[in-house]
Write a protein that holds these residues in place. Structure first.
Motif, PDB file in Angstrom:
ATOM      1  N   HIS A 134     -45.685  35.553 -52.401  1.00 44.55           N
ATOM      2  CA  HIS A 134     -46.614  35.241 -53.421  1.00 44.55           C
ATOM      3  C   HIS A 134     -45.724  34.789 -54.724  1.00 44.55           C
ATOM      4  CE1 HIS A 134     -48.812  38.296 -51.063  1.00 44.55           C
ATOM      5  NE2 HIS A 134     -49.814  37.590 -51.353  1.00 44.55           N
ATOM      6  N   TRP A 135     -46.426  34.510 -55.810  1.00 46.13           N
ATOM      7  CA  TRP A 135     -45.707  34.176 -57.012  1.00 46.13           C
ATOM      8  C   TRP A 135     -44.640  35.437 -57.224  1.00 46.13           C
ATOM      9  CZ3 TRP A 135     -51.099  35.314 -57.639  1.00 46.13           C
ATOM     10  CH2 TRP A 135     -51.747  34.123 -57.337  1.00 46.13           C
ATOM     11  N   ARG A 136     -43.414  35.345 -57.739  1.00 47.63           N
ATOM     12  CA  ARG A 136     -42.829  34.205 -58.118  1.00 47.63           C
ATOM     13  C   ARG A 136     -41.873  33.347 -56.988  1.00 47.63           C
ATOM     14  NH1 ARG A 136     -37.810  36.827 -59.227  1.00 47.63           N
ATOM     15  NH2 ARG A 136     -37.937  39.082 -58.962  1.00 47.63           N
ATOM     16  N   ALA A 137     -42.085  33.700 -55.744  1.00 48.31           N
ATOM     17  CA  ALA A 137     -41.227  33.250 -54.515  1.00 48.31           C
ATOM     18  C   ALA A 137     -41.360  31.647 -54.774  1.00 48.31           C
ATOM     19  CB  ALA A 137     -41.657  33.671 -53.423  1.00 48.31           C
ATOM     20  N   MET A 138     -40.081  31.038 -54.276  1.00 45.97           N
ATOM     21  CA  MET A 138     -40.079  29.630 -54.366  1.00 45.97           C
ATOM     22  C   MET A 138     -40.530  28.959 -53.179  1.00 45.97           C
ATOM     23  SD  MET A 138     -36.763  28.667 -56.554  1.00 45.97           S
ATOM     24  CE  MET A 138     -37.326  26.942 -56.977  1.00 45.97           C
ATOM     25  N   ASN A 139     -40.612  29.776 -51.904  1.00 47.39           N
ATOM     26  CA  ASN A 139     -41.172  29.316 -50.691  1.00 47.39           C
ATOM     27  C   ASN A 139     -40.422  27.788 -50.302  1.00 47.39           C
ATOM     28  OD1 ASN A 139     -43.003  31.360 -50.142  1.00 47.39           O
ATOM     29  ND2 ASN A 139     -43.764  30.758 -51.808  1.00 47.39           N
ATOM     30  N   LYS A 140     -39.013  27.673 -50.107  1.00 46.73           N
ATOM     31  CA  LYS A 140     -38.547  26.388 -49.857  1.00 46.73           C
ATOM     32  C   LYS A 140     -38.881  25.858 -48.190  1.00 46.73           C
ATOM     33  CE  LYS A 140     -35.056  27.674 -53.027  1.00 46.73           C
ATOM     34  NZ  LYS A 140     -33.635  27.877 -53.434  1.00 46.73           N
ATOM     35  N   ARG A 141     -39.000  24.705 -48.537  1.00 46.39           N
ATOM     36  CA  ARG A 141     -39.584  24.084 -47.128  1.00 46.39           C
ATOM     37  C   ARG A 141     -38.709  24.469 -45.894  1.00 46.39           C
ATOM     38  NH1 ARG A 141     -39.069  19.209 -44.186  1.00 46.39           N
ATOM     39  NH2 ARG A 141     -40.942  18.394 -43.198  1.00 46.39           N
ATOM     40  N   ARG A 142     -37.456  24.266 -45.957  1.00 41.13           N
ATOM     41  CA  ARG A 142     -36.608  24.428 -44.651  1.00 41.13           C
ATOM     42  C   ARG A 142     -36.695  25.969 -44.550  1.00 41.13           C
ATOM     43  NH1 ARG A 142     -35.859  22.099 -40.489  1.00 41.13           N
ATOM     44  NH2 ARG A 142     -35.780  20.374 -41.727  1.00 41.13           N
ATOM     45  N   THR A 143     -36.542  26.772 -45.320  1.00 39.98           N
ATOM     46  CA  THR A 143     -36.618  28.022 -44.957  1.00 39.98           C
ATOM     47  C   THR A 143     -37.947  28.597 -44.212  1.00 39.98           C
ATOM     48  OG1 THR A 143     -35.347  28.810 -46.817  1.00 39.98           O
ATOM     49  CG2 THR A 143     -36.583  30.686 -45.998  1.00 39.98           C
ATOM     50  N   ASN A 144     -39.216  28.002 -44.771  1.00 40.40           N
ATOM     51  CA  ASN A 144     -40.469  28.418 -44.193  1.00 40.40           C
ATOM     52  C   ASN A 144     -40.597  27.667 -42.893  1.00 40.40           C
ATOM     53  OD1 ASN A 144     -41.107  29.238 -46.858  1.00 40.40           O
ATOM     54  ND2 ASN A 144     -42.821  27.820 -47.522  1.00 40.40           N
ATOM     55  N   LEU A 145     -39.790  26.432 -42.622  1.00 37.46           N
ATOM     56  CA  LEU A 145     -39.866  26.058 -41.291  1.00 37.46           C
ATOM     57  C   LEU A 145     -39.022  27.152 -40.240  1.00 37.46           C
ATOM     58  CD1 LEU A 145     -39.343  22.157 -41.936  1.00 37.46           C
ATOM     59  CD2 LEU A 145     -41.400  23.234 -41.083  1.00 37.46           C
ATOM     60  N   ASN A 146     -37.859  27.406 -40.747  1.00 40.60           N
ATOM     61  CA  ASN A 146     -37.034  28.452 -39.732  1.00 40.60           C
ATOM     62  C   ASN A 146     -37.832  29.493 -39.639  1.00 40.60           C
ATOM     63  OD1 ASN A 146     -34.975  26.678 -40.127  1.00 40.60           O
ATOM     64  ND2 ASN A 146     -33.853  27.605 -41.730  1.00 40.60           N
ATOM     65  N   VAL A 147     -38.688  30.289 -40.515  1.00 41.54           N
ATOM     66  CA  VAL A 147     -39.496  31.184 -40.478  1.00 41.54           C
ATOM     67  C   VAL A 147     -40.414  31.017 -39.261  1.00 41.54           C
ATOM     68  CG1 VAL A 147     -41.327  32.639 -41.176  1.00 41.54           C
ATOM     69  CG2 VAL A 147     -39.181  32.491 -42.468  1.00 41.54           C
ATOM     70  N   GLY A 148     -41.175  29.985 -39.310  1.00 42.83           N
ATOM     71  CA  GLY A 148     -42.169  29.478 -38.212  1.00 42.83           C
ATOM     72  C   GLY A 148     -41.520  29.354 -37.064  1.00 42.83           C
ATOM     73  N   ASP A 149     -40.331  28.741 -37.088  1.00 44.38           N
ATOM     74  CA  ASP A 149     -39.836  28.502 -35.443  1.00 44.38           C
ATOM     75  C   ASP A 149     -39.397  29.803 -34.672  1.00 44.38           C
ATOM     76  OD1 ASP A 149     -39.918  25.840 -35.908  1.00 44.38           O
ATOM     77  OD2 ASP A 149     -37.878  25.428 -36.625  1.00 44.38           O
ATOM     78  N   ARG A 150     -38.924  30.820 -36.034  1.00 46.08           N
ATOM     79  CA  ARG A 150     -38.485  32.085 -35.293  1.00 46.08           C
ATOM     80  C   ARG A 150     -39.874  33.019 -34.737  1.00 46.08           C
ATOM     81  NH1 ARG A 150     -33.959  35.129 -35.671  1.00 46.08           N
ATOM     82  NH2 ARG A 150     -34.201  37.591 -35.919  1.00 46.08           N
ATOM     83  N   ASN A 151     -40.961  32.717 -35.422  1.00 44.12           N
ATOM     84  CA  ASN A 151     -42.082  33.315 -35.015  1.00 44.12           C
ATOM     85  C   ASN A 151     -42.498  32.779 -33.653  1.00 44.12           C
ATOM     86  OD1 ASN A 151     -42.248  34.863 -37.060  1.00 44.12           O
ATOM     87  ND2 ASN A 151     -43.765  33.619 -38.187  1.00 44.12           N
ATOM     88  N   ILE A 152     -42.466  31.439 -33.576  1.00 44.50           N
ATOM     89  CA  ILE A 152     -42.833  30.697 -32.303  1.00 44.50           C
ATOM     90  C   ILE A 152     -41.963  31.272 -31.065  1.00 44.50           C
ATOM     91  CG2 ILE A 152     -42.708  28.614 -30.924  1.00 44.50           C
ATOM     92  CD1 ILE A 152     -43.880  27.127 -33.485  1.00 44.50           C
ATOM     93  N   ALA A 153     -40.798  31.462 -31.512  1.00 47.57           N
ATOM     94  CA  ALA A 153     -39.951  31.792 -30.346  1.00 47.57           C
ATOM     95  C   ALA A 153     -40.238  33.409 -30.090  1.00 47.57           C
ATOM     96  CB  ALA A 153     -38.393  31.860 -30.855  1.00 47.57           C
ATOM     97  N   PHE A 154     -40.529  34.169 -30.972  1.00 46.35           N
ATOM     98  CA  PHE A 154     -40.954  35.604 -30.562  1.00 46.35           C
ATOM     99  C   PHE A 154     -42.341  35.641 -29.675  1.00 46.35           C
ATOM    100  CE2 PHE A 154     -44.106  38.967 -32.324  1.00 46.35           C
ATOM    101  CZ  PHE A 154     -43.162  40.085 -31.889  1.00 46.35           C
ATOM    102  N   PHE A 155     -43.302  34.858 -30.022  1.00 48.65           N
ATOM    103  CA  PHE A 155     -44.347  34.758 -29.254  1.00 48.65           C
ATOM    104  C   PHE A 155     -44.286  34.204 -27.832  1.00 48.65           C
ATOM    105  CE2 PHE A 155     -47.063  34.842 -33.392  1.00 48.65           C
ATOM    106  CZ  PHE A 155     -47.226  36.116 -33.193  1.00 48.65           C
ATOM    107  N   ASP A 156     -43.191  33.112 -27.986  1.00 50.72           N
ATOM    108  CA  ASP A 156     -43.076  32.600 -26.601  1.00 50.72           C
ATOM    109  C   ASP A 156     -42.273  33.575 -25.544  1.00 50.72           C
ATOM    110  OD1 ASP A 156     -43.964  30.036 -27.138  1.00 50.72           O
ATOM    111  OD2 ASP A 156     -41.943  28.949 -27.534  1.00 50.72           O
ATOM    112  N   HIS A 157     -41.500  34.440 -26.231  1.00 52.71           N
ATOM    113  CA  HIS A 157     -41.130  35.357 -25.366  1.00 52.71           C
ATOM    114  C   HIS A 157     -42.096  36.755 -25.018  1.00 52.71           C
ATOM    115  CE1 HIS A 157     -37.977  38.315 -23.910  1.00 52.71           C
ATOM    116  NE2 HIS A 157     -38.505  39.097 -24.656  1.00 52.71           N
ATOM    117  N   PHE A 158     -42.916  37.304 -26.057  1.00 51.77           N
ATOM    118  CA  PHE A 158     -43.561  38.282 -25.460  1.00 51.77           C
ATOM    119  C   PHE A 158     -44.969  38.142 -25.164  1.00 51.77           C
ATOM    120  CE2 PHE A 158     -40.544  40.454 -28.530  1.00 51.77           C
ATOM    121  CZ  PHE A 158     -40.148  41.288 -27.747  1.00 51.77           C
TER     122      PHE A 158
END
Length: 544
Positions: A306-330
């Motif tokens: 939420h505000w005041r976070a900057m939510n930078k695009r590359r970091t958000n993509l990295n978070v998304g990729d890590r979540n996918i790897a988590f679900f792929d595993h479990f």
């Protein structure tokens, strides 16, 4: 069409979509994509479709009382008679999700024990509770029962990736700055000793709910009196009615109130998120690791949320990729995954770059922190009063009213505050939750507010690095300990930092309703650091 909605366990119509993989007949591992407050299923349709393309069945739904699940006036058919929102209640919204998943299992779409859930903010809160419930449901009377599909299939969550979730709703609404300290207990103490309401954020939600959601009329349902709960004053919270409200908020809307070992968790939280700060993820992480050093919990902390976070695009993509790897595993048994307890951290730096820079990883949160940079100044530091500092400064750094990511303001001293000015003499990375210690002599109250702000000062301007709010009961004489929300930021040699304590920070935090005066002395600041001992240092900066 309204006729396409699905009756939930109590008949409330839920607007839901199911996205299926392009090939195969099922059943499939299933991921639930949940939405944020004030939204509906449409805001997560793209994400759900993306998971379907990867071989998952993906469920998206509008929570009860939202959008076409009885939220929009045109959707309020007779079966919406009691379809109002309950604010992420395990007995209602969370059970709705479980009921729909049971229907999908009975239809041969969902593998009953290969279920995941994700989403941010209001969605993350529900996902985290789904993870803690794991294979149980919460009944209207508060008791637990095995989770079964309508046809009797045993259901079970295999992993959840909650983002920006509160661990404890009392700590979220009435933060007190201490719910993340202990590693061997949950945050039940917040119920007994709530702090000060996170005013601007919950005023926004309360006002928006009047127009976006179906709400019960006053007194119609004691399990959800949201508008009245958010209007409770500090004195109200000590009454029997106030204690009942706190019990409702904690017991049925807080993951840490749910007993037992949760499903595997991938926690994602924001350093710079004032609404659900990093401390919420940290207390879940620490509590589970204290119970079991091998607990299946992972955590990512970044300039995210939420505000005041900057939510930078590359970091958000990295978070998304890590979540996918988590679900792929479990959920699918694919890929090796990181050892339990691993933490990934990104620094916050208030630049417009696409990324926060390289990730910092360690086997545990404690392993991220290699030293502590401490500084102390003996003697008087100032007097904190209920009048607070400058209202213009407080408004400028309120994340909701300013909507600014990294506001800077002219550096200035403020009345009615205690402060400690510092210089970075050896550079280091502040990583974690800073701790403030001081001696106080306070009168008035008896319920006093102390807000801590940590500022970065450069070229005559100051920027907020960290903050928190703490309740101190008066009269009080002696030592106090205050914990900051946390951050990860590089502090360079020669830069200036100011620690400030004040007694009012409205509109971010609800203004104190009682007058008080606290003399502060012997201020100490301890900042956890990424670097080895002796690498970083702070020195007191004297006037002139």
């Amino acid at each position: 069409m309204l006729a396409d909605r699905v009756p939930s366990w109590d008949g409330t119509p839920i607007d839901a979509d199911v996205h299926l993989p392009p090939t195969g007949d099922g059943p499939w591992p299933t991921v639930v994509w949940l939405h944020g407050f004030g939204d509906g299923k449409e805001v997560v349709e793209v994400q759900a479709a993306g998971y379907a393309a990867r071989g998952y069945a993906a469920l998206s739904l509008s929570a009860r009382g939202f959008a076409r699940s009885c939220g929009e006036p045109a959707s309020r058919t007779p079966d919406c008679a009691r379809g109002w929102m309950h604010i992420a209640d395990q007995r209602f919204e969370v059970r709705d999700v479980q009921h729909l998943l049971g229907l999908l299992a009975d239809q041969g779409i969902t593998i009953p024990d290969r279920i995941g859930a994700t989403g941010s903010s209001y969605a993350g809160i529900q996902a985290l509770q789904l993870g803690f419930l794991k294979d149980r449901i919460r009944l209207p009377d508060g008791s637990f029962a095995p989770w079964r599909s309508p046809a009797g299939k045993a259901m079970r969550v295999a992993g959840v990736a909650p983002q920006l979730a509160w661990s404890d709703m009392v700590a979220a609404v009435y933060p007190n700055g201490d719910f993340g300290q202990a590693t061997t207990r949950t945050s039940t103490a917040t119920r007994r000793r709530p702090g000060f309401r996170l005013q601007s954020f919950y005023d926004l939600i309360r006002n928006g709910a009047q127009f976006l959601n179906l709400l019960p009329s006053p007194g119609a349902d004691p399990t959800i009196e949201f508008q009245r709960w958010l209007a409770l004053t500090g004195d109200d919270l000590t009454t029997p009615a106030g204690r009942t409200a706190l019990d409702e908020l904690y017991e049925y809307r807080s993951a840490l109130a749910i007993p037992g070992t949760p499903a595997p968790l991938m926690l994602v939280q924001g350093w710079t998120d004032n609404a659900t700060p990093a401390a919420h993820a940290l207390v879940v992480y620490r509590t589970l690791r204290a119970r079991d050093p091998d607990a299946k919990v992972w955590m990512t902390l970044a300039d995210f949320g939420h505000w005041r976070a900057m939510n930078k695009r590359r970091t958000n993509l990295n978070v998304g990729d890590r979540n996918i790897a988590f679900f792929d595993h479990f959920l699918r048994g694919r890929r090796d995954f990181f050892p339990p307890g691993q933490v990934t951290v990104y620094r916050s730096d208030c630049t417009r770059k696409r990324s926060d820079g390289p990730a910092i990883r360690a086997a545990s949160f404690n392993a991220l922190i290699r030293s502590t940079v401490s500084v102390a100044d003996r003697g008087p530091a100032g007097t904190v009063t209920s009048e607070g500092g400058l209202a213009s400064v407080a408004k400028r750094v309120d994340p909701v009213t300013s909507r600014l990511h990294c506001p800077t303001i002219p550096a200035r001293s403020e009345p009615n505050t205690a402060s400690l000015d510092l210089t970075v003499t050896r550079p280091f990375t502040y990583l974690g939750q800073g701790v403030i210690r001081a001696r106080v002599r306070g009168t008035g109250g008896p319920r006093a507010q102390v807000v801590a702000r940590l500022w970065h000062i450069e070229r005559g301007r100051q920027r907020l690095l960290d903050r928190s709010v703490t309740r101190i009961d008066l009269p009080r004489r002696g030592a106090v300990r205050i914990e900051l929300n946390g951050n990860a930021v590089r502090l360079r040699r020669g830069e200036h930092v100011r620690l400030q304590l004040l007694g009012r920070d409205a509109p971010t935090y609800e203004a104190p309703d009682q007058r008080f005066r606290i003399a502060v002395s012997d201020l100490e600041l301890e900042l956890p650091a990424r670097e080895r001992p002796g690498t970083g240092a702070l020195a007191v900066r004297r006037p002139g």
